[in-house]
Write a protein that holds these residues in place. Structure first.
Motif, PDB file in Angstrom:
ATOM      1  N   ASP A 131       0.877  -1.167   0.000  1.00 30.69           N
ATOM      2  CA  ASP A 131       0.000   0.000   0.000  1.00 30.69           C
ATOM      3  C   ASP A 131       0.916   1.220   0.000  1.00 30.69           C
ATOM      4  OD1 ASP A 131      -1.756   2.045   0.384  1.00 30.69           O
ATOM      5  OD2 ASP A 131      -2.384   1.443   2.393  1.00 30.69           O
ATOM      6  N   CYS A 132       1.007   1.915  -1.150  1.00 31.57           N
ATOM      7  CA  CYS A 132       1.981   3.005  -1.279  1.00 31.57           C
ATOM      8  C   CYS A 132       1.567   4.257  -0.527  1.00 31.57           C
ATOM      9  CB  CYS A 132       2.205   3.320  -2.763  1.00 31.57           C
ATOM     10  SG  CYS A 132       3.132   2.028  -3.608  1.00 31.57           S
ATOM     11  N   SER A 133       0.273   4.455  -0.275  1.00 31.29           N
ATOM     12  CA  SER A 133      -0.149   5.629   0.489  1.00 31.29           C
ATOM     13  C   SER A 133       0.231   5.482   1.957  1.00 31.29           C
ATOM     14  CB  SER A 133      -1.652   5.847   0.342  1.00 31.29           C
ATOM     15  OG  SER A 133      -2.368   4.692   0.762  1.00 31.29           O
ATOM     16  N   ALA A 134       0.104   4.268   2.501  1.00 25.76           N
ATOM     17  CA  ALA A 134       0.468   4.023   3.899  1.00 25.76           C
ATOM     18  C   ALA A 134       1.891   3.523   4.050  1.00 25.76           C
ATOM     19  CB  ALA A 134      -0.491   3.001   4.526  1.00 25.76           C
ATOM     20  N   LYS A 135       2.575   3.245   2.921  1.00 28.04           N
ATOM     21  CA  LYS A 135       3.946   2.700   2.934  1.00 28.04           C
ATOM     22  C   LYS A 135       3.995   1.438   3.796  1.00 28.04           C
ATOM     23  CE  LYS A 135       5.420   6.315   0.622  1.00 28.04           C
ATOM     24  NZ  LYS A 135       4.152   7.051   0.507  1.00 28.04           N
TER      25      LYS A 135
END
Length: 528
Positions: free
Chosen positions: A344-348
């Motif tokens: 999940d790139c928004s939450a890393k």
């Protein structure tokens, strides 16, 4: 999934023909069938997913995907390749040339089935196919010719070439499609002059000066990758020979150019080695790169070429963004074991991992929920089949085939499935669960042993280490180490490999006696 959203579709093609299937989700754990075993040699969807192009040896058949009905057949004897324009209004076909001025490259109007433009072309390759490049809205179309780039009017191809720019030696062209305000050209090395990438403004062709330019040596081919928004261009420059002899596959470098001139240079990568893959996110505001000698490193950059996040290293060479740019699959296919990590790139945050050995193709479904891998012939002749994974890497569906040539999702426009708020909530919920379970409370002694980290040893100066430090033990795999620790703590067992041998004890006693003898001699000398 929203009940009002259309169901997902995908195609599989084998020796018996092509099938258009429905799902996931599946009813009765099996996909529904819209088209079954249509004979063909290859197939391709239009970018919006409304039409399906089925190619046979002597013609092309066009199907409406919603109704699964054939809407047009165009005879093209000896056809080799065919592709739709982005919105499916035009079809370009290429067939074997019969010699002379045979016009074997044809642009067709799909609705009428009439050829709107024809010309001769000797051959096609990855560098020059499709020969006609359309903008996303099909308002602009251009083609690379010898030393020139030609532009056409899509509303009236009878006008012929309506504009052109001369670029001696041009070997590569990439039109920025959304919006089509710029195009990039590649000029190879020649007579000591370095290779160059030049970006031009399409609406100002009278001014030959490029708005951005980057020159470099050691380049035999390039990949030109525009972002959504047409503000940045990534360039993979590939050399066939690596003069350092570190790679059999040559050398590759990654460059970045912006249309406003704010950046023209290499991307700052933190590890030596080849560039395996680079992908812009669908938003066009960031890109991911997997690079370096194995284990490869993966890094996320913003559109100003600043590092945003490092995903670490692993056996990876493939990147796949889901259509909404929130999830990223980092995988290792080809000659790698097929490891996949879903982020999940928004939450890393790492959502999960899985494995898909021997995968040849891979892609996300248009709703961003599922990830499909396929093992296909002729690349691999055994274990052909497809696997469909959920967004967190869990296996959802698997189907094996005696022989499989192609597996592909039916595309859809970005607004078809919305922003998937329920998927985002599911991801957040999973992250909350993982955070809650990160430090579980348990009375199980085995669990305590597994999660308790050993305390770091006190510092010792080098001379003390050389005297008292034991020799390092032989390598043990992680599972063997944990088993040894458990047995030692619970049962007092000691691994036989760690027992000191008799010869080692004898040698130790000899060394101690020699040290005592030297100490006594030194003491006697001092007293005298």
């Amino acid at each position: 999934m929203d009940p009002s959203s259309p169901p997902l579709n995908y195609i599989v093609r084998g020796p018996e023909g092509l099938s258009l299937l429905v799902g996931p989700p599946f009813q009765d754990e099996n996909p529904g069938v819209k088209l079954d075993k249509v004979p063909c040699t290859s197939a391709k969807f239009s970018d919006d997913g409304r039409k399906l192009l089925v190619i046979t040896t002597n013609n092309v058949e066009i199907y409406d995907c919603d109704g699964a009905t054939e809407i047009k057949t165009i005879d093209v004897p000896g056809i080799i390749a065919a592709v739709f324009s982005p919105r499916g209004r035009f079809l370009q076909t290429y067939r074997r040339s019969s010699g002379g001025q045979d016009k074997n490259l044809v642009l067709w109007n799909v609705q009428s089935g009439v050829a709107v433009h024809q010309l001769s072309q000797k051959n096609i390759s990855k560098a020059n196919w499709p020969s006609f490049q359309f903008s996303e809205d099909e308002a602009i179309v251009c083609r690379m010719a010898t030393n020139e780039i030609h532009f056409f009017d899509t509303e009236n191809f009878a006008k012929g070439i309506v504009n052109k720019i001369r670029l001696p030696g041009i070997a590569g062209l990439q039109l920025a499609t959304s919006p089509p305000t710029y195009f990039a050209a590649y000029i190879p090395e020649s007579k000591g002059i370095p290779a160059s990438i030049q970006i031009f403004e399409r609406e100002n062709l009278s001014q030959v000066q490029p708005v951005a330019r980057r020159s470099f040596f050691k380049c035999s081919s390039v990949q030109l990758i525009w972002n959504h928004g047409s503000t940045g261009l990534l360039v993979i420059a590939q050399s066939d020979v690596d003069k350092s002899n570190q790679s059999y596959y040559g050398e590759s470098r990654l460059h970045y150019l912006t249309t406003d001139g704010s950046h023209e240079g290499p991307v700052p990568l933190r590890k030596e080695g080849p560039v395996h893959d680079v992908k812009w996110s669908p938003s066009g505001s960031e890109f991911a790169v997997v690079y370096g000698f194995m284990p490869a490193r993966t890094t996320l950059f913003d559109k100003k070429c600043n590092s945003l996040f490092d995903f670490g290293t692993g056996p990876y060479n493939t990147l796949r963004w889901n259509p909404y740019g929130k999830l990223l699959c980092i995988a290792g296919f080809g000659n790698l074991p097929g490891e996949m990590a879903f982020w999940d790139c928004s939450a890393k945050k790492l959502l999960g991992s899985s494995k898909a050995e021997w995968s040849v193709t891979s892609e996300w479904s248009p709703d961003g929920r599922y990830f499909m891998t396929a093992t296909t012939a002729p690349r691999l002749q055994v274990d052909n089949g497809i696997k469909i994974f959920s967004y967190n890497g869990s296996l959802y569906f698997k189907k094996m085939f005696d022989k499989l040539y192609q597996a592909e999702w039916r595309p859809a426009e970005s607004t078809t499935y919305g922003d998937l708020p329920e998927l985002v909530e599911q991801v957040k919920e999973n992250l909350r669960i993982e955070t809650t379970n990160a430090a579980p409370k348990t009375s199980n002694p085995l669990s305590k042993i597994a999660v308790t980290a050993p305390k770091s040893a006190a510092y010792q100066p080098p001379h003390a280490k050389s005297v008292s430090a034991p020799k390092p033990a032989s390598y043990q795999p992680p599972h063997a180490k944990s088993a040894t620790a458990v047995n030692a703590q619970l049962f007092g067992e000691i691994n036989s490999s760690q027992e000191t041998s008799k010869n080692a004890l004898k040698n130790k006693k000899k060394r101690e006696k020699q040290r005592e003898k030297k100490a006594q001699e030194a003491a006697s000398v001092n007293t005298s």
